[in-house]
Design a protein around this motif. Structure first.
Motif, PDB file in Angstrom:
ATOM      1  N   ASN A  78      -0.333 -30.307  27.347  1.00  0.00           N
ATOM      2  CA  ASN A  78      -1.713 -30.761  27.522  1.00  0.00           C
ATOM      3  C   ASN A  78      -2.357 -30.136  28.743  1.00  0.00           C
ATOM      4  N   ALA A  79      -3.669 -30.135  28.724  1.00  0.00           N
ATOM      5  CA  ALA A  79      -4.477 -29.661  29.847  1.00  0.00           C
ATOM      6  C   ALA A  79      -5.395 -30.798  30.275  1.00  0.00           C
ATOM      7  N   LEU A  80      -5.482 -31.050  31.558  1.00  0.00           N
ATOM      8  CA  LEU A  80      -6.262 -32.161  32.093  1.00  0.00           C
ATOM      9  C   LEU A  80      -7.639 -31.690  32.536  1.00  0.00           C
ATOM     10  N   VAL A  81      -8.682 -32.332  31.987  1.00  0.00           N
ATOM     11  CA  VAL A  81     -10.040 -32.064  32.431  1.00  0.00           C
ATOM     12  C   VAL A  81     -10.544 -33.290  33.182  1.00  0.00           C
ATOM     13  N   LYS A  82     -11.070 -33.062  34.370  1.00  0.00           N
ATOM     14  CA  LYS A  82     -11.596 -34.142  35.205  1.00  0.00           C
ATOM     15  C   LYS A  82     -13.121 -34.060  35.230  1.00  0.00           C
ATOM     16  N   LEU A  83     -13.758 -35.187  34.969  1.00  0.00           N
ATOM     17  CA  LEU A  83     -15.214 -35.232  34.949  1.00  0.00           C
ATOM     18  C   LEU A  83     -15.702 -35.605  36.351  1.00  0.00           C
ATOM     19  N   PHE A 121     -20.619 -34.837  30.252  1.00  0.00           N
ATOM     20  CA  PHE A 121     -20.471 -34.699  28.806  1.00  0.00           C
ATOM     21  C   PHE A 121     -20.278 -33.235  28.429  1.00  0.00           C
ATOM     22  N   ASP A 122     -21.074 -32.372  28.997  1.00  0.00           N
ATOM     23  CA  ASP A 122     -20.972 -30.950  28.677  1.00  0.00           C
ATOM     24  C   ASP A 122     -19.626 -30.375  29.118  1.00  0.00           C
ATOM     25  N   THR A 123     -19.133 -30.828  30.265  1.00  0.00           N
ATOM     26  CA  THR A 123     -17.811 -30.395  30.732  1.00  0.00           C
ATOM     27  C   THR A 123     -16.727 -30.809  29.745  1.00  0.00           C
ATOM     28  N   LEU A 124     -16.818 -32.043  29.273  1.00  0.00           N
ATOM     29  CA  LEU A 124     -15.831 -32.549  28.331  1.00  0.00           C
ATOM     30  C   LEU A 124     -15.890 -31.804  27.011  1.00  0.00           C
ATOM     31  N   ARG A 125     -17.085 -31.620  26.490  1.00  0.00           N
ATOM     32  CA  ARG A 125     -17.227 -30.927  25.204  1.00  0.00           C
ATOM     33  C   ARG A 125     -16.687 -29.499  25.288  1.00  0.00           C
ATOM     34  N   LEU A 165     -13.887 -39.924  35.220  1.00  0.00           N
ATOM     35  CA  LEU A 165     -12.996 -40.062  34.074  1.00  0.00           C
ATOM     36  C   LEU A 165     -12.235 -38.748  33.897  1.00  0.00           C
ATOM     37  N   SER A 166     -11.108 -38.815  33.218  1.00  0.00           N
ATOM     38  CA  SER A 166     -10.372 -37.584  32.935  1.00  0.00           C
ATOM     39  C   SER A 166      -9.735 -37.695  31.558  1.00  0.00           C
ATOM     40  N   LEU A 167      -9.489 -36.548  30.969  1.00  0.00           N
ATOM     41  CA  LEU A 167      -8.967 -36.504  29.610  1.00  0.00           C
ATOM     42  C   LEU A 167      -7.842 -35.499  29.523  1.00  0.00           C
ATOM     43  N   LYS A 168      -6.721 -35.942  28.940  1.00  0.00           N
ATOM     44  CA  LYS A 168      -5.624 -35.033  28.650  1.00  0.00           C
ATOM     45  C   LYS A 168      -5.815 -34.506  27.235  1.00  0.00           C
ATOM     46  N   ILE A 169      -6.057 -33.212  27.133  1.00  0.00           N
ATOM     47  CA  ILE A 169      -6.316 -32.573  25.839  1.00  0.00           C
ATOM     48  C   ILE A 169      -5.050 -31.824  25.424  1.00  0.00           C
TER      49      ILE A 169
END
Length: 503
Positions: A438-443, A54-58, A448-452
């Motif tokens: 976009n920048a990809l963050v991988k948890l 969660f902290d990585t994503l935030r 899970l991963s998110l394209k921001i």
């Protein structure tokens, strides 16, 4: 200069593109789901692991998201993040963690945001026996569009779905729909997403049953009760085509859908009236095809044009600007500005040259972050009309699937022309969106991963109602019953308006 692609990301937890969202609430509140204690998906997470992810994503969102505070204040978003993190102490499964993240992300009101499922969830969905009907929303009603079982004939297109495994249709809609992410405060796009991906939404939020007890009502008012087996998602289209109950509506929709080309032009009765359909703003031949279309309209002295952008999920920015240039005879601005929070994400790797291009193509924004220059994106520079633009009567068909670049186009046409809009509110915000690069963050723990997305686009239009799309002048709903009769109601209205207009 590199073309910037903006496209619609449909909701599905499917192989390679897992996207689901949970109910959007006022920041800091919790959503209510039909399944209060969701069954776990493969894998497990400790509280510490979830907190770390969660902290990585935030941190990644706060670092690079182009429009994090576009529809809310920074204190409200901070409160949202803090309250969601506090809930991790009561979560005990991978599935519940996913739902919490989807719920949180939906409240950012970014229709392009893309959370990708982990491999275990993707595999579980691929093997799951899913809800076997394709549905359409008509208000608070769920209408059967297709029966995707191999051969059941009790449930037919056009029936109204009343309950599924004891859950009332309206209750299911109002449980899932508020959690689907979309631009701003637009409902039409979220409803389209629910229609397209009802089965995986039901699987995540309601239950993971393998058989479905259904009550439905036919057009005479008779109630039908049956139990349908779930189906593999991979078999859905084959089942649909092979089930005879679907044949009439498949045939009618194929006829109404006209040409399958991405850009298609047809004349109605004579050359005075034409219909131009654009499915996406993409393809290497898009510009040359567009030039040919408008040259043809010029040569045939066409007086009225119906532009059909329904279901157009977007594409290349420059292609949208090119279409607008064909429909105005004056210079114009396409984007007012494109803002970035960061040009050097700490958590992702880009292709060689991307960072250098960004550095050379932006200037510092006095309000914070950076502003894109025409060197990086021609869309923020002045635009010239085409050599022979169409300036006759223009009618635009739009719906909740008119998103991203297509929504930009409708917003500019509303501002620059006297076009008449028919259908429903566009799915994309008229003011612009957050998309593009976009920048990809991988948890690391949940996988899970998110394209921001980094580009906060602002269209060059006067201020309007915040977070809303282009609104129709003539609101026309689409019903399954019309399609069963071979009627395209929005197109029918457009044809009526066009043929009764004075040229």
């Amino acid at each position: 200069m590199q073309r910037r692609l903006k496209t619609l990301l449909f909701i599905a937890i499917s192989i390679g593109a897992g996207i689901l969202h949970a109910p959007a609430q006022t920041p800091g509140t919790t959503g209510k789901h039909l399944t209060e204690n969701p069954a776990p998906l493969p894998g497990s997470l400790t509280t510490d692991q979830m907190q770390a992810d969660f902290d990585t994503l935030r941190k990644a969102l706060e670092e690079v998201h182009g429009g994090l505070y576009r529809f809310s204040t920074k204190p409200a978003i901070n409160h949202l993040f803090d309250s969601c993190r506090a809930r991790l102490n009561s979560i005990h499964s991978q599935r519940a963690f996913m739902i919490l993240l989807f719920e949180m992300l939906a409240q950012l009101r970014d229709g392009h945001m893309r959370l990708e499922a982990d491999a275990a969830t993707t595999a579980a969905l691929a093997q799951a026996r899913l809800f076997p009907l394709r549905l359409m929303l008509e208000g608070d009603r769920l209408m059967v569009l297709y029966n995707d079982t191999p051969g059941d004939s009790t449930i037919r297109p056009g029936m109204e779905l009343l309950t599924v495994n004891g859950h009332r249709a309206a209750h299911i809609i109002h449980t899932i729909l508020p959690g689907i992410s979309g631009d701003g405060f637009i409902e039409t796009f979220k409803r389209k997403r629910l229609e397209r991906s009802f089965a995986p939404f039901y699987w995540l939020y309601v239950d993971q049953a393998t058989a479905f007890s259904i009550t439905a009502k036919d057009n005479t008012g008779n109630t039908i009760t049956t139990t349908l087996p779930g189906i593999l998602n991979a078999a859905r289209e084959q089942n649909r085509a092979g089930n005879p109950v679907n044949t009439p509506i498949i045939t009618n929709l194929a006829r109404l859908d006209s040409a399958k080309d991405n850009v298609s032009l047809r004349f109605i009765n004579n050359t005075d009236l034409a219909c131009l359909r654009i499915r996406t703003f993409g393809g290497d031949a898009f510009i040359s095809t567009l030039d040919l279309v408008f040259q043809t309209l010029h040569d045939k002295k066409t007086k009225a044009l119906i532009l059909d952008l329904r279901g157009n999920g977007g594409g290349v920015d420059e292609y949208g600007a090119a279409l607008v240039s064909q429909l105005t005879n004056k210079p114009f601005r396409y984007f007012d500005r494109i803002h970035l929070t960061s040009i050097l994400p700490s958590f992702t790797s880009w292709k060689p040259g991307t960072v250098e291009n960004l550095r050379n193509g932006v200037v510092t924004d006095p309000k914070g972050g950076y502003l894109v220059t025409p060197q990086l994106h021609t869309g923020v520079g002045g635009q010239n009309p085409a050599a022979r633009p169409f300036t006759g009567k223009l009618f635009v068909l739009l719906d909740g699937g008119t998103f991203s670049t297509a929504a930009d186009v409708t917003a500019l046409l509303r501002h620059l022309t006297n076009a008449t809009f028919i259908g429903e509110e566009s799915g994309g915000a008229a003011e612009g969106n957050t998309s593009g690069l976009n920048a990809l963050v991988k948890l690391p723990h949940s996988k899970l991963s998110l394209k921001i997305h980094l580009y906060e686009y602002w269209n060059a239009i006067p201020p309007g109602k915040k977070g809303r799309g282009t609104l129709p002048d003539h609101a026309v709903e689409t019903h399954v019953a019309d399609w069963l009769q071979g009627i395209d109601a929005p197109m029918k209205r457009a044809l009526l308006l066009a043929t009764t207009s004075k040229f």
